[in-house]
Motif scaffolding. Sequence first.
Motif, short mmCIF file in Angstrom:
data_model
loop_
_atom_site.label_atom_id
_atom_site.label_comp_id
_atom_site.label_asym_id
_atom_site.label_seq_id
_atom_site.Cartn_x
_atom_site.Cartn_y
_atom_site.Cartn_z
N ILE A 1 0.77 -1.11 0.10
CA ILE A 1 -0.20 -0.13 -0.07
C ILE A 1 0.86 1.31 -0.02
O ILE A 1 1.71 1.33 0.90
CB ILE A 1 -1.01 -0.10 1.37
CG1 ILE A 1 -1.58 -1.41 1.26
CG2 ILE A 1 -1.93 1.35 1.17
CD1 ILE A 1 -2.40 -1.58 2.61
N ALA A 2 0.76 2.12 -0.96
CA ALA A 2 1.52 3.43 -1.07
C ALA A 2 1.15 4.11 0.14
O ALA A 2 0.20 4.06 0.62
CB ALA A 2 1.21 3.90 -2.42
N GLY B 1 6.00 -0.93 7.66
CA GLY B 1 5.23 0.30 7.83
C GLY B 1 4.12 0.25 8.91
O GLY B 1 4.20 -0.60 10.06
N ALA B 2 2.95 0.71 8.72
CA ALA B 2 1.89 0.64 9.65
C ALA B 2 0.53 0.92 8.95
O ALA B 2 0.43 1.58 8.04
CB ALA B 2 1.78 1.54 10.79
N ILE B 3 -0.67 0.59 9.55
CA ILE B 3 -2.01 0.70 9.02
C ILE B 3 -2.80 1.24 10.10
O ILE B 3 -2.67 1.00 11.32
CB ILE B 3 -2.66 -0.61 8.41
CG1 ILE B 3 -3.61 -0.28 7.35
CG2 ILE B 3 -3.10 -1.58 9.57
CD1 ILE B 3 -3.05 0.41 6.22
N THR B 4 -3.67 2.43 9.59
CA THR B 4 -4.48 2.86 10.70
C THR B 4 -5.92 2.38 10.36
O THR B 4 -6.52 2.78 9.16
CB THR B 4 -4.37 4.49 10.79
OG1 THR B 4 -2.94 4.81 11.01
CG2 THR B 4 -5.45 5.25 11.56
N HIS B 5 -6.76 2.03 11.25
CA HIS B 5 -8.00 1.53 11.15
C HIS B 5 -9.14 2.48 11.77
O HIS B 5 -8.67 3.18 12.81
CB HIS B 5 -8.12 0.20 12.02
CG HIS B 5 -9.35 -0.39 12.04
ND1 HIS B 5 -10.13 -1.39 11.15
CD2 HIS B 5 -10.29 -0.13 12.98
CE1 HIS B 5 -11.26 -1.67 11.69
NE2 HIS B 5 -11.42 -0.97 12.57
N GLU C 1 5.90 6.09 4.28
CA GLU C 1 6.60 5.11 3.50
C GLU C 1 5.56 3.90 3.18
O GLU C 1 4.34 3.93 3.57
CB GLU C 1 7.65 4.31 4.40
CG GLU C 1 7.03 4.17 5.67
CD GLU C 1 7.96 3.09 6.49
OE1 GLU C 1 9.19 2.70 6.14
OE2 GLU C 1 7.74 2.74 7.69
N GLU C 2 5.86 3.06 2.11
CA GLU C 2 4.99 2.00 1.72
C GLU C 2 4.76 1.26 2.93
O GLU C 2 5.30 0.89 3.86
CB GLU C 2 5.61 1.20 0.73
CG GLU C 2 4.82 0.13 0.14
CD GLU C 2 5.61 -0.74 -0.93
OE1 GLU C 2 5.13 -0.46 -2.16
OE2 GLU C 2 6.48 -1.40 -0.36
N THR C 3 3.46 0.58 2.87
CA THR C 3 3.13 -0.37 4.10
C THR C 3 2.83 -1.80 3.19
O THR C 3 2.29 -1.75 2.25
CB THR C 3 1.90 0.00 4.83
OG1 THR C 3 2.10 1.03 5.76
CG2 THR C 3 1.41 -1.36 5.58
N THR C 4 3.36 -2.88 4.07
CA THR C 4 3.16 -4.17 3.35
C THR C 4 2.45 -4.94 4.38
O THR C 4 2.85 -4.82 5.70
CB THR C 4 4.51 -4.81 3.04
OG1 THR C 4 5.24 -5.16 4.07
CG2 THR C 4 5.18 -4.13 1.91
N LEU C 5 1.53 -5.81 3.98
CA LEU C 5 0.83 -6.56 4.94
C LEU C 5 0.12 -7.75 4.42
O LEU C 5 -0.12 -7.82 3.14
CB LEU C 5 -0.22 -5.68 5.83
CG LEU C 5 -1.31 -4.78 4.85
CD1 LEU C 5 -2.74 -5.67 4.55
CD2 LEU C 5 -1.78 -3.70 5.52
#
Length: 230
Positions: free
Chosen positions: A48-49, A71-75, A109-113
């Motif tokens: 995810i860019a 990276g990180a993801i915000t929910h 930065e890019e996030t990978t998950l």
Amino acid sequence: MIDIRPFKSLGHADHGWLDARHHFSFANYYDPGRMGWGRIRVWNDDRIAAKSGFPPHPHRDMEIVTYVRTGAITHQDSLGNKGRTGAGDVQVMSAGDGVVHAEYNLEDEETTLFQIWIETDRPSVKPSWGAMPFPREARDNAFQLLASGNAEDGALTINADARILGATLRGGGAVTLAIDPARHLYLVPSAPVRVNGKEAGARDGIAITGETELRIEGDHDAELVLVDAR
């Protein structure tokens, strides 16, 4: 049985902001031989860019597990939950009788998950969300339980007879795990490994059933994510 699904054989969709690989049939990718594995229905390997993400959209009656690789993801969701999940950590969402959620990469930065969907055992229940940190150093050459259907085990809880486990395989080492041959397991490593003597590459999918033990070895450090389901 151990079936290696090479990374290059996975479904692929590039949306610009999202570069996704699909282990199982999803969206415009359809393969009748890869509709799921036991109760595991989706395993998406997403890149995810920065400053992008999934806008609000609905789900119901599915257990959705997000394992953040980098990276990180915000929910945020229609229940009022909001939280940031960083690399190595996990969030779970039980969609229940219906929830709307968004997942954004707010980082520079890019996030990978990995996003993993497991068929629920409890349809139409009240939806829920949870997240928890899992330091990678706590799982050197050993599997650590990250989420399961047992609310008493100290991990994140989902409404399914399944376990999500993570391990950090150190180069030259080995990870072993006793397993039930009647269940369906799916493993994805970040680097080449040998699973019960069979060679698998980085980010290959490894479908397992009929085995009583797993022995995973590798010459390089590798992050392992494993789902054990009915």
